[in-house]
Design an enzyme around this catalytic site. Structure first.
Site, PDB file in Angstrom:
ATOM      1  CG  HIS A 110      19.475 -60.054   6.190  1.00 14.61           C
ATOM      2  ND1 HIS A 110      18.776 -59.772   7.329  1.00 14.61           N
ATOM      3  CD2 HIS A 110      19.482 -61.409   6.082  1.00 14.61           C
ATOM      4  CE1 HIS A 110      18.382 -60.903   7.904  1.00 14.61           C
ATOM      5  NE2 HIS A 110      18.804 -61.908   7.165  1.00 14.61           N
ATOM      6  CB  ALA A 122      17.505 -40.979  11.028  1.00 15.94           C
ATOM      7  CG  HIS A 153      14.152 -57.980   4.338  1.00 16.33           C
ATOM      8  ND1 HIS A 153      14.948 -59.104   4.282  1.00 16.33           N
ATOM      9  CD2 HIS A 153      14.597 -57.280   5.402  1.00 16.33           C
ATOM     10  CE1 HIS A 153      15.815 -59.083   5.274  1.00 16.33           C
ATOM     11  NE2 HIS A 153      15.622 -57.985   5.979  1.00 16.33           N
TER      12      HIS A 153
HETATM   13  C1  LIG Z   1      13.163 -53.330  11.568  1.00 18.04           C
HETATM   14  C2  LIG Z   1      14.053 -53.573  10.381  1.00 18.04           C
HETATM   15  C3  LIG Z   1      15.084 -54.489  10.474  1.00 18.04           C
HETATM   16  C4  LIG Z   1      15.907 -54.723   9.367  1.00 18.04           C
HETATM   17  N1  LIG Z   1      16.984 -55.528   9.523  1.00 18.04           N
HETATM   18  C5  LIG Z   1      17.895 -55.604   8.532  1.00 18.04           C
HETATM   19  C6  LIG Z   1      19.140 -56.252   8.758  1.00 18.04           C
HETATM   20  O1  LIG Z   1      19.417 -56.733   9.861  1.00 18.04           O
HETATM   21  N2  LIG Z   1      20.036 -56.310   7.732  1.00 18.04           N
HETATM   22  C7  LIG Z   1      19.759 -55.761   6.515  1.00 18.04           C
HETATM   23  O2  LIG Z   1      20.604 -55.853   5.625  1.00 18.04           O
HETATM   24  N3  LIG Z   1      18.574 -55.151   6.269  1.00 18.04           N
HETATM   25  C8  LIG Z   1      17.666 -55.019   7.271  1.00 18.04           C
HETATM   26  N4  LIG Z   1      16.503 -54.330   7.065  1.00 18.04           N
HETATM   27  C9  LIG Z   1      16.237 -53.779   5.725  1.00 18.04           C
HETATM   28  C10 LIG Z   1      17.126 -52.597   5.364  1.00 18.04           C
HETATM   29  O3  LIG Z   1      17.529 -51.884   6.509  1.00 18.04           O
HETATM   30  C11 LIG Z   1      16.386 -51.662   4.392  1.00 18.04           C
HETATM   31  O4  LIG Z   1      15.890 -52.429   3.313  1.00 18.04           O
HETATM   32  C12 LIG Z   1      17.311 -50.586   3.828  1.00 18.04           C
HETATM   33  O5  LIG Z   1      17.945 -49.874   4.861  1.00 18.04           O
HETATM   34  C13 LIG Z   1      16.533 -49.648   2.916  1.00 18.04           C
HETATM   35  O6  LIG Z   1      17.418 -48.741   2.308  1.00 18.04           O
HETATM   36  P1  LIG Z   1      16.881 -47.623   1.330  1.00 18.04           P
HETATM   37  O7  LIG Z   1      18.041 -46.789   0.944  1.00 18.04           O
HETATM   38  O8  LIG Z   1      16.071 -48.261   0.254  1.00 18.04           O
HETATM   39  O9  LIG Z   1      15.836 -46.781   2.201  1.00 18.04           O
HETATM   40  P2  LIG Z   1      16.057 -46.019   3.611  1.00 18.04           P
HETATM   41  O10 LIG Z   1      17.343 -46.385   4.246  1.00 18.04           O
HETATM   42  O11 LIG Z   1      14.820 -46.220   4.390  1.00 18.04           O
HETATM   43  O12 LIG Z   1      16.202 -44.502   3.180  1.00 18.04           O
HETATM   44  C14 LIG Z   1      15.135 -43.709   2.741  1.00 18.04           C
HETATM   45  C15 LIG Z   1      15.325 -42.301   3.323  1.00 18.04           C
HETATM   46  O13 LIG Z   1      14.453 -41.395   2.669  1.00 18.04           O
HETATM   47  C16 LIG Z   1      13.885 -40.518   3.615  1.00 18.04           C
HETATM   48  N5  LIG Z   1      12.644 -40.034   3.040  1.00 18.04           N
HETATM   49  C17 LIG Z   1      11.530 -40.744   2.742  1.00 18.04           C
HETATM   50  N6  LIG Z   1      10.611 -39.958   2.174  1.00 18.04           N
HETATM   51  C18 LIG Z   1      11.160 -38.708   2.111  1.00 18.04           C
HETATM   52  C19 LIG Z   1      10.718 -37.465   1.599  1.00 18.04           C
HETATM   53  N7  LIG Z   1       9.507 -37.340   1.067  1.00 18.04           N
HETATM   54  N8  LIG Z   1      11.547 -36.400   1.691  1.00 18.04           N
HETATM   55  C20 LIG Z   1      12.779 -36.513   2.252  1.00 18.04           C
HETATM   56  N9  LIG Z   1      13.254 -37.671   2.739  1.00 18.04           N
HETATM   57  C21 LIG Z   1      12.456 -38.757   2.665  1.00 18.04           C
HETATM   58  C22 LIG Z   1      13.718 -41.369   4.864  1.00 18.04           C
HETATM   59  O14 LIG Z   1      13.586 -40.576   6.028  1.00 18.04           O
HETATM   60  C23 LIG Z   1      14.989 -42.214   4.822  1.00 18.04           C
HETATM   61  O15 LIG Z   1      16.053 -41.573   5.501  1.00 18.04           O
HETATM   62  C24 LIG Z   1      15.657 -54.059   8.140  1.00 18.04           C
HETATM   63  C25 LIG Z   1      14.618 -53.140   8.058  1.00 18.04           C
HETATM   64  C26 LIG Z   1      13.833 -52.865   9.169  1.00 18.04           C
HETATM   65  C27 LIG Z   1      12.747 -51.835   9.074  1.00 18.04           C
END
Ligand SMILES: Cc1cc2nc3c(=O)[nH]c(=O)nc-3n(C[C@H](O)[C@H](O)[C@H](O)COP(=O)(O)OP(=O)(O)OC[C@H]3O[C@@H](n4cnc5c(N)ncnc54)[C@H](O)[C@@H]3O)c2cc1C
Ligand SMILES: *[C@@H]1O[C@H](CO)[C@@H](O)[C@H](O)[C@H]1NC(C)=O
Ligand SMILES: *[C@@H]1O[C@H](CO)[C@@H](O)[C@H](O)[C@H]1NC(C)=O
Ligand SMILES: *[C@@H]1O[C@H](CO)[C@@H](O)[C@H](O)[C@H]1NC(C)=O
Ligand SMILES: *[C@@H]1O[C@H](CO)[C@@H](O)[C@H](O)[C@H]1NC(C)=O
Ligand SMILES: *[C@@H]1O[C@H](CO)[C@@H](O)[C@H](O)[C@H]1NC(C)=O
Ligand SMILES: *[C@@H]1O[C@H](CO)[C@@H](O)[C@H](O)[C@H]1NC(C)=O
Ligand SMILES: *[C@@H]1O[C@H](CO)[C@@H](O)[C@H](O)[C@H]1NC(C)=O
Ligand SMILES: *[C@H]1O[C@@H](CO)[C@H](O)[C@@H](O)[C@@H]1NC(C)=O
Length: 583
Positions: free
Chosen positions: A563, A110, A520
């Site tokens: 976190h 999303a 995580h």
């Molecule tokens: C169930 C759950 C509970 C959690 N609870 C917490 C919490 O309470 N507090 C906390 O700090 N952390 C929490 N985490 C961890 C934290 O939310 C994540 O580590 C963090 O949001 C990851 O950020 P990111 O930018 O690395 O990736 P993401 O936020 O996952 O962003 C990656 C984006 O890339 C997009 N994407 C992927 N592949 C492609 C592609 N090929 N083409 C186009 N778009 C693509 C995805 O759709 C997504 O929007 C939790 C995670 C989960 C799953």
């Protein structure tokens, strides 16, 4: 059917009041960011502050700002969107060290990425572990250089008097007041005596009260704040904070000669299956998260030839560490019913962080020495599982650093959440700093096929030992006054499954048979020197490329005790300045 919702992409990061699409070619931008998630949107926002610069964000998911499963702050937030269209809904490989089960691994799809479905817990890392990044030659990355970015990202809502009475606490100077990200306690906090009873119980077990962990010191008990818009009472995800879209498949390259590659842009697929390219005049930035950023590199020919060649993927840059060094945490849950007919209303986000010393007491010294003597053999084991990507010497030095943080610097390595809802009292708990390493790799050259996600839970025995010792401590916590009188029976695991006098083996069996993902995952494109298993340098540029960076959880070189979102926002904020400084 196309498994992706491909809303329109190519938008020049338009939170900026006067976006400029200063390009004659609508498919050409200065920066093309793949992934409009937690890190991606924070970075896009900051890059778009430059008036002359155009930014495209390629995101596979949609605008979910009115999806009630996203906005809800009920319970722990996380969970409402699981297995719906906003969840990539990965599954791990069989976890051979955890009973052979395949575990669900959720990940947001999303605008806002995983921040649209996570638990909204806002807890920063331990200062010493971020300082350790710099000691592994990531110049410029330490707690104090990230500190201004923690503040820059945040707008903290001062707790009300009623919230303070319900256990909220803070130290003013630890918080930002003008950032895009709202951080707050929710009005729905449980406001009975439970917080103070938990507080007292931890103190009886030697754990202090921690007034505000946001300053980089986690040890102790506290009530945590959330990524939350308190007044609107909705989740504060990255889209709400930093932004308000096509799947990127792989990088298209302008030139490459085996030792260096220059990106031209990003290939993506339209809903009707057409392959298109967004050209990047300056850079391609991957922010697709710990599962997909390494996968996109691999699909683009950057990775381990031993893995990519058999799949028919042409090697552009051999970089075996891509997808290795995956660091996750295993999560266990214990439940009790309440004694009498106590029922609990409101949200009770209580946590205690403990160090190895808190867990092992007088045995800490001898356990420290024993682990020290095993680090090299663990490195041999882990290196052997890495397809030649990680060397024994690299792993030995990373393990030694981790050992020192845990045993010499008392960095908390244990997290125990306690809460109560209705007639149930619950703890979720996890080791924070596993020695086990897993991996994420593509299994096909087709971009739509999910990569294999192997968190490697409990590959190193000590991780299981510590998880079991935490379980025993949790049982002890609920048996200690004053919370002891609140609980009736243990209902998970039942006393039949794990008796009060259970052996370590019985606890182990339960742990291995019941753990779930903690979600995580990080480290799969680690910011480390190349010889230590790094994929990006300290400017977040992928080794061997001239203009490809990664900015998301996958660059974190080691697990953190807080976190993830707080540190990811700070990293993305700082990355914005690193990129701007290089323009
Ligand atoms: C169930 C759950 C509970 C959690 N609870 C917490 C919490 O309470 N507090 C906390 O700090 N952390 C929490 N985490 C961890 C934290 O939310 C994540 O580590 C963090 O949001 C990851 O950020 P990111 O930018 O690395 O990736 P993401 O936020 O996952 O962003 C990656 C984006 O890339 C997009 N994407 C992927 N592949 C492609 C592609 N090929 N083409 C186009 N778009 C693509 C995805 O759709 C997504 O929007 C939790 C995670 C989960 C799953
Ligand atoms: C962090 O980095 C800054 C800038 O490089 C430096 O001045 C500072 O001394 C470093 N702090 C620590 C604790 O290493
Ligand atoms: C916990 O106890 C300390 C005193 O030891 C007190 O200052 C603090 O306010 C208490 N916190 C809660 C949430 O009860
Ligand atoms: C709990 O409530 C039920 C029904 O109201 C009652 O029968 C029972 O005795 C109560 N138990 C205790 C321990 O108070
Ligand atoms: C305590 O919380 C309840 C809802 O759980 C609410 O109705 C009540 O007003 C709160 N009391 C105070 C003093 O804030
Ligand atoms: C730990 O050592 C101290 C000092 O030697 C001793 O007083 C204490 O009883 C020991 N604790 C345990 C749990 O053995
Ligand atoms: C708690 O659970 C035990 C075992 O499942 C059950 O026997 C007991 O009645 C329960 N107590 C309450 C108050 O619900
Ligand atoms: C990072 O970028 C800066 C500015 O462009 C440059 O001076 C520095 O050498 C780069 N560092 C690395 C490790 O490439
Ligand atoms: C690849 O070769 C090296 C030398 O081996 C040059 O320094 C690079 O400029 C060259 N890069 C590209 C993209 O061709």
């Amino acid at each position: 059917m196309t498994p992706y919702t491909l809303a329109l992409a190519a938008l020049a990061a338009t939170i900026h009041p006067t976006p400029t699409l200063a390009s004659s070619d609508p498919n050409t931008f200065d920066f093309v960011i793949v992934g409009g998630g937690t890190a991606g949107l924070a970075l896009a926002n900051r890059l778009s502050e430059l008036p002359e610069i155009t930014v495209a964000v390629v995101e596979a998911g949609s605008d979910e700002s009115t999806n009630p499963k996203v906005t809800t702050v009920a319970g722990f937030g996380g969970g409402a969107g699981f297995n719906t269209h906003i969840d990539w809904a990965y599954e791990t490989t069989e976890q051979i060290h955890a009973g052979g089960r395949r575990l669900e691994y959720h990940s947001g799809k999303a605008w806002g990425g995983t921040s649209t479905m996570n638990g909204m817990t806002y807890i920063r890392a331990e200062a010493a572990q971020i300082d350790a990044w710099e000691t592994i030659r990531n110049a410029g990355w330490n707690w104090s250089t990230l500190w201004p970015y923690h503040l820059k990202s945040e707008t903290f809502s001062t707790p009300t008097i009623a919230q303070l009475a319900a256990g909220a606490s803070y130290i003013d100077s630890y918080h930002g007041r003008n950032g895009p990200l709202n951080v707050a306690y929710q009005y729905g906090l449980h406001n009975g005596t439970f917080a103070s009873l938990v507080n007292e119980t931890w103190q009886n077990l030697g754990m202090p009260f921690n007034q505000d962990a946001s300053g980089g010191s986690l040890r102790g008990f506290f009530v945590w704040p959330q990524t939350l818009d308190r007044e609107a009472n909705v989740r504060e995800d990255a889209a709400r904070a930093y932004y308000h879209p096509r799947r990127g498949d792989r990088i298209s390259w302008l030139q490459s000669n085996g030792s260096e590659a220059v990106a031209d842009g990003v290939e993506y697929t339209t809903p009707d299956g057409k392959a298109c390219v967004l050209h990047a005049k300056r850079e391609v930035i991957l922010a697709a998260g710990s599962v997909r950023s390494p996968a996109i590199l691999e699909l683009s020919g950057v990775g381990n030839p031993k893995i990519l060649s058999p799949l028919g993927i042409e090697i552009k840059i051999p970089l075996p560490a891509v997808g290795e060094n995956a660091l996750e945490q295993p999560n266990s849950v214990m439940l009790y019913n309440s004694s009498g007919n106590n029922t609990f209303t409101g949200f009770a986000p209580y946590v205690a962080y403990s160090s190895a010393r808190d867990i092992f007491g007088n045995n800490t010294q001898s356990i420290s020495a024993e682990i020290s003597s095993q680090l090299e053999s663990w490195a041999v084991k882990t290196a052997a599982e890495s397809n030649g990507a990680l060397s024994v010497s690299a792993l030995t030095s990373l393990y030694t650093l981790q050992h020192d943080l845990i045993f010499m610097q008392d960095v908390p390595c244990v997290e125990i959440l306690t809460t109560a809802v209705g007639g149930t009292l619950a703890s979720a708990f996890f080791i924070l700093l596993p020695f086990s390493r897993g991996r994420v790799h593509v299994t096909s050259s087709a971009p739509g096929i999910y990569p294999a996600v192997d968190p490697g839970y409990f590959a190193i025995d000590f991780d299981r030992v510590l998880q079991r010792e935490i379980a025993k401590r949790v049982a002890r916590f609920w048996g200690t006054e004053p919370v002891g009188s609140l609980v009736g029976n243990r209902v998970l695991p039942t006393l039949q499954d794990v008796p009060g006098d259970a052996t370590d083996e019985e606890w182990d069996d339960w742990v291995l048979g019941s753990v779930t993902a903690n979600h995580h995952l990080l480290g799969t494109t680690a910011m480390l020197p190349r010889e230590l298993g790094g994929v990006v340098n300290s400017n977040l540029t992928v080794y061997g490329t001239r203009n490809v960076r990664v900015v998301d959880a996958s660059i974190l070189p080691a697990q953190v005790s807080g976190h993830l979102t707080s540190i990811i926002y700070a990293v993305a904020e700082r990355a914005g300045d690193v990129i701007k400084d290089g323009l």
